[in-house]
Design a protein around this motif. Structure first.
Motif, PDB file in Angstrom:
ATOM      1  N   ASP A  19      42.875  47.953  32.975  1.00 26.55           N
ATOM      2  CA  ASP A  19      43.816  47.208  33.843  1.00 26.55           C
ATOM      3  C   ASP A  19      44.079  48.014  35.121  1.00 26.55           C
ATOM      4  O   ASP A  19      44.269  47.439  36.193  1.00 26.55           O
ATOM      5  CB  ASP A  19      45.156  46.957  33.134  1.00 26.55           C
ATOM      6  N   ALA A  24      44.005  42.494  35.974  1.00 27.28           N
ATOM      7  CA  ALA A  24      43.592  41.205  35.394  1.00 27.28           C
ATOM      8  C   ALA A  24      43.533  40.091  36.427  1.00 27.28           C
ATOM      9  O   ALA A  24      42.727  39.172  36.306  1.00 27.28           O
ATOM     10  CB  ALA A  24      44.544  40.814  34.269  1.00 27.28           C
ATOM     11  N   LYS A  25      44.371  40.179  37.459  1.00 23.37           N
ATOM     12  CA  LYS A  25      44.385  39.055  38.399  1.00 23.37           C
ATOM     13  C   LYS A  25      43.055  38.889  39.142  1.00 23.37           C
ATOM     14  O   LYS A  25      42.796  37.822  39.678  1.00 23.37           O
ATOM     15  CB  LYS A  25      45.562  39.145  39.363  1.00 23.37           C
ATOM     16  N   LEU A  27      40.194  39.043  37.587  1.00 25.24           N
ATOM     17  CA  LEU A  27      39.191  38.584  36.624  1.00 25.24           C
ATOM     18  C   LEU A  27      38.757  37.144  36.883  1.00 25.24           C
ATOM     19  O   LEU A  27      37.863  36.620  36.224  1.00 25.24           O
ATOM     20  CB  LEU A  27      39.717  38.695  35.190  1.00 25.24           C
ATOM     21  N   THR A  28      39.406  36.503  37.843  1.00 26.40           N
ATOM     22  CA  THR A  28      38.985  35.142  38.189  1.00 26.40           C
ATOM     23  C   THR A  28      37.823  35.162  39.175  1.00 26.40           C
ATOM     24  O   THR A  28      37.284  34.126  39.512  1.00 26.40           O
ATOM     25  CB  THR A  28      40.151  34.342  38.799  1.00 26.40           C
ATOM     26  N   GLU A  29      37.458  36.342  39.638  1.00 29.89           N
ATOM     27  CA  GLU A  29      36.311  36.443  40.558  1.00 29.89           C
ATOM     28  C   GLU A  29      35.024  36.218  39.766  1.00 29.89           C
ATOM     29  O   GLU A  29      34.904  36.658  38.625  1.00 29.89           O
ATOM     30  CB  GLU A  29      36.260  37.830  41.216  1.00 29.89           C
ATOM     31  N   ILE A  30      34.064  35.551  40.384  1.00 31.41           N
ATOM     32  CA  ILE A  30      32.801  35.384  39.665  1.00 31.41           C
ATOM     33  C   ILE A  30      31.630  36.090  40.344  1.00 31.41           C
ATOM     34  O   ILE A  30      30.483  35.867  39.996  1.00 31.41           O
ATOM     35  CB  ILE A  30      32.479  33.891  39.360  1.00 31.41           C
ATOM     36  N   THR A  31      31.938  36.974  41.310  1.00 35.26           N
ATOM     37  CA  THR A  31      30.894  37.881  41.792  1.00 35.26           C
ATOM     38  C   THR A  31      31.417  39.320  41.678  1.00 35.26           C
ATOM     39  O   THR A  31      32.626  39.548  41.767  1.00 35.26           O
ATOM     40  CB  THR A  31      30.527  37.632  43.278  1.00 35.26           C
ATOM     41  N   LYS A  32      30.502  40.250  41.476  1.00 37.95           N
ATOM     42  CA  LYS A  32      30.900  41.657  41.392  1.00 37.95           C
ATOM     43  C   LYS A  32      31.434  42.163  42.737  1.00 37.95           C
ATOM     44  O   LYS A  32      32.399  42.912  42.799  1.00 37.95           O
ATOM     45  CB  LYS A  32      29.695  42.512  40.996  1.00 37.95           C
ATOM     46  N   GLU A  41      43.303  49.861  41.883  1.00 41.15           N
ATOM     47  CA  GLU A  41      44.479  49.396  42.623  1.00 41.15           C
ATOM     48  C   GLU A  41      45.790  49.722  41.910  1.00 41.15           C
ATOM     49  O   GLU A  41      46.795  50.044  42.551  1.00 41.15           O
ATOM     50  CB  GLU A  41      44.369  47.885  42.828  1.00 41.15           C
ATOM     51  N   SER A  70      38.386  44.800  27.414  1.00 40.57           N
ATOM     52  CA  SER A  70      36.929  44.948  27.332  1.00 40.57           C
ATOM     53  C   SER A  70      36.230  44.648  28.656  1.00 40.57           C
ATOM     54  O   SER A  70      35.025  44.792  28.764  1.00 40.57           O
ATOM     55  CB  SER A  70      36.387  43.982  26.276  1.00 40.57           C
ATOM     56  N   ARG A  71      36.980  44.237  29.656  1.00 42.58           N
ATOM     57  CA  ARG A  71      36.394  43.714  30.888  1.00 42.58           C
ATOM     58  C   ARG A  71      35.296  44.606  31.475  1.00 42.58           C
ATOM     59  O   ARG A  71      35.519  45.770  31.801  1.00 42.58           O
ATOM     60  CB  ARG A  71      37.507  43.474  31.921  1.00 42.58           C
ATOM     61  N   GLU A  72      34.113  44.038  31.625  1.00 39.63           N
ATOM     62  CA  GLU A  72      33.013  44.775  32.253  1.00 39.63           C
ATOM     63  C   GLU A  72      33.228  44.842  33.764  1.00 39.63           C
ATOM     64  O   GLU A  72      32.509  45.551  34.480  1.00 39.63           O
ATOM     65  CB  GLU A  72      31.674  44.107  31.907  1.00 39.63           C
ATOM     66  N   HIS A  73      34.240  44.110  34.218  1.00 35.87           N
ATOM     67  CA  HIS A  73      34.627  44.190  35.633  1.00 35.87           C
ATOM     68  C   HIS A  73      34.975  45.631  36.017  1.00 35.87           C
ATOM     69  O   HIS A  73      34.887  45.981  37.185  1.00 35.87           O
ATOM     70  CB  HIS A  73      35.834  43.292  35.900  1.00 35.87           C
ATOM     71  N   TRP A  76      31.783  47.353  36.890  1.00 38.33           N
ATOM     72  CA  TRP A  76      31.290  46.669  38.095  1.00 38.33           C
ATOM     73  C   TRP A  76      32.078  47.090  39.329  1.00 38.33           C
ATOM     74  O   TRP A  76      31.515  47.273  40.406  1.00 38.33           O
ATOM     75  CB  TRP A  76      31.382  45.145  37.952  1.00 38.33           C
TER      76      TRP A  76
END
Ligand code: SF4
Lengths: 173, 428
Positions: A19, A24-25, A27-32, A41, A70-73, A76
């Protein structure tokens, strides 16, 4: 294979969670690429500013890096900022696997070695390069150099060399 | 030397060991939600690999932000929805039928003892409550799971926790797991499975076991596991009665998914929990835990009852028991989100929703929403939330907000006084 050389960002804290690495905010992105401005941040670390992530290629930190979601973001967000290596005392399991699955390095070193890196290099201009075949970290600072050996499993090394798990699994299973 | 349940599941599912300590396991289930799956889908499409290994083993739900709150979350839902239709994934739960993933998938009977399950969600460890090996993974592992039905793991060692004694009134599975995380610390179980055993677990409902296993990841654990027993069989009976003549037959079959008495453990920890008190987290890490008694009087601004940890019917009943005939404090706002439509319906029939509404709670549809600070109850800077969720990270429920994790009973009590307080004060 990705590149594993450049300046070092020192994050002197344990338990930095995903986090904090990317909230989390986003996580709505769909590109790296969209994650780029928001790396670390929400990091709680006195003296740290987002500008510190500029022109860095390696992170050195303490225990349990990447815990939580688990976010792979998280890998990325590092990757799109040019950071393909994290060196720590230990990692959370999912984060560590995500790094190798993306063909990135999550290197574990014993506490004394990490203490040494902070003591000798934090706050200085230092570059590190990972010698993938030699299992070594080459460090350059103040015109001097040092090498540190590290251990990496065969599977993880294979993922780094093949650029990640999708290609490997598609070929083999 | 005997084997742990995790070893038995690994042995039964291993399809390859390409390198030392690299176990490629066949998957029984791949669970998906709309936050981590769309990016896996678009990547597979970009690679020209838009396929699924078996649409009957993939289950998908829109749960994190539902109904969509903006164009971006709408687009995420659309990618998942279109993909489920394209690949004929029948068990896809969209608006009106959707609930929090780790509540709805067990409720639909998708989890069985001995299964291997992955999901792009760290709290996938919840499903270990059924004696399954269930692990959270990232998007790349999810892609391979969707495409090939396999996932690679390093072998997890096991910590066995033996819980003896009996929980006092006002003390629940949530208090117990907060206590255990405090004992283990946030990385005490990293790369390990946590087995929860002993008379206290034997006496627990499936709901309470899921609460325990749900938070295994907060100690770094790969999966929490409870042994299957008659409680497990009873919970699953509607879904398995065609497979077994009697419940005893089902139990006999599932009993192979229990650790051997001489299995090797990394650690065995035994606790008598008879004196355990209600617990609450205090900082930004889930192992920063104190007793409710120590924190009594701490002011809160919002109460949140819901999530994959504590949004099940048992949790709502416990909270309603505390709230019955009372009003929430004028100084707080309170939100309850039943975790699935079935739980919502049950709560309606039992008069629980009315109790919440009469007390002054806002009742929302089933969703993750506030738990991860995405929608339906995000905190403002400087605000404090008494929450039944599982993570108190800085900014988790809203930037600059503070979260105290606690049981549904303690959260309900906090709603009445506007402060952290022992729920027993309000039980008749
Ligand atoms: S309820 Fe919270 S912890 Fe559970 S799956 Fe949803 S966001 Fe994750």
């Amino acid at each position: 294979m990705k590149t594993f050389i450049g300046n070092v960002l020192f994050l002197d804290r344990s338990d930095i969670n995903t986090d904090e690495i990317i909230p989390a905010k986003y996580l709505t992105e769909i590109t790296k690429e969209a994650l780029k401005p928001n790396l670390l941040e929400d990091l709680v670390l006195p003296g740290f500013s987002r500008a510190d992530t500029q022109d860095k290629a390696v992170v050195v930190t303490r225990e349990n890096f990447g815990c939580g979601s688990s976010r792979e973001h998280a890998p990325w967000a590092l990757e799109v900022n040019g950071i393909n290596v994290v060196i720590a005392e230990s990692f959370a399991r999912i984060f560590r696997q995500n790094m190798y699955n993306c063909g990135m390095f999550a290197i574990e070193l014993p506490k004394e070695k990490i203490d040494g890196l902070f003591h000798n290099y934090a706050g200085k201009a230092v570059t590190m390069e990972i010698d993938v075949d030699g299992n070594q970290i080459n460090i350059q600072a103040d015109g001097k150099s040092e090498t540190i050996d590290f251990k990496v499993g065969e599977f993880d090394k294979t993922l780094v060399k093949e650029g990640g798990w999708v290609g490997y699994a598609d070929k083999n299973y | 030397m005997g084997k742990t349940i995790a070893e038995k599941i690994f042995d039964a599912h291993r399809v390859d060991e390409p390198f030392p300590d690299t176990h490629v396991l066949k998957l029984d289930r791949v669970f998906c939600h709309e936050i981590t799956t769309p990016i896996a889908i678009t990547d597979l499409m970009a690679r020209g690999m838009d396929r699924v290994f078996d649409p009957t083993k993939i289950k998908a739900v829109i749960d994190h932000v539902t109904p969509a709150k903006d164009s971006k979350t709408a687009a995420q839902g659309k990618i998942l929805r279109d993909w489920a239709r394209r690949h004929d994934i029948k068990d896809f739960f969209d608006i009106g039928k959707n609930g929090v993933c780790h509540a709805i998938f067990p409720e639909k009977g998708f989890v069985r003892p001995g299964y291997t399950i992955i999901m792009g969600d760290s709290h996938t460890c919840t499903h270990g409550a059924f004696g399954a090996f269930a692990a959270g993974i990232g998007t790349t592992d999810l892609e391979v799971g969707i495409l090939k039905g396999v996932c690679a793991f390093h072998f997890p060692k096991t910590i066995k926790i033996v819980l003896t004694g009996a929980l006092k009134p006002g003390v629940y599975a949530k208090d117990l797991i907060l206590f255990i995380i405090k004992e283990l610390t946030v990385n005490g179980a990293t790369n390990m499975v946590i087995e929860f055993t002993g008379p206290v677990v034997d006496a627990m409902s499936m709901e309470s076991r899921m609460t325990l296993c749900n938070m295994a990841i907060e100690a770094g654990g790969t999966c929490g596991i409870c042994y299957p027993d008659m409680t497990t069989v009873d919970y699953l009976w509607d879904f398995i009665q065609d497979e077994f003549a009697t419940k005893a037959d089902a139990l006999a079959d599932y009993s192979k998914w229990v650790s051997d008495a001489d299995a090797e453990y990394e650690r065995v920890l035994e606790y008598n929990v008879s004196e355990l008190q209600p617990m609450v987290t205090v900082g930004f890490k889930p192992d920063q835990v104190k007793t409710v008694a120590e924190m009594t009087g701490t002011k809160v601004d919002q109460i949140y009852i819901g999530s994959c940890t504590n949004g099940r019917i048992e949790d709502l009943r416990i909270a309603a028991d505390v709230l019955k005939g009372k009003k929430i404090s004028d100084n707080v706002r309170a939100i309850v989100s039943p975790a699935t439509p079935a739980i919502y319906s049950m709560a309606l029939k039992e008069g629980i929703i009315e109790i919440f509404q009469d007390a002054g709670f806002c009742v929302t549809n089933p969703t993750c929403g506030a738990c991860l600070g995405m929608s339906n109850g995000v905190l403002a800077e400087g605000e404090v939330c008494a929450s039944t969720t599982n993570r108190n990270f800085n900014g988790r429920m809203g930037k600059g907000g503070m979260v105290h994790l606690m049981s549904p009973a303690s959260a309900a009590a906090a709603a009445i006084t506007g402060t952290i307080v022992n729920s027993l004060l309000f039980k008749v």
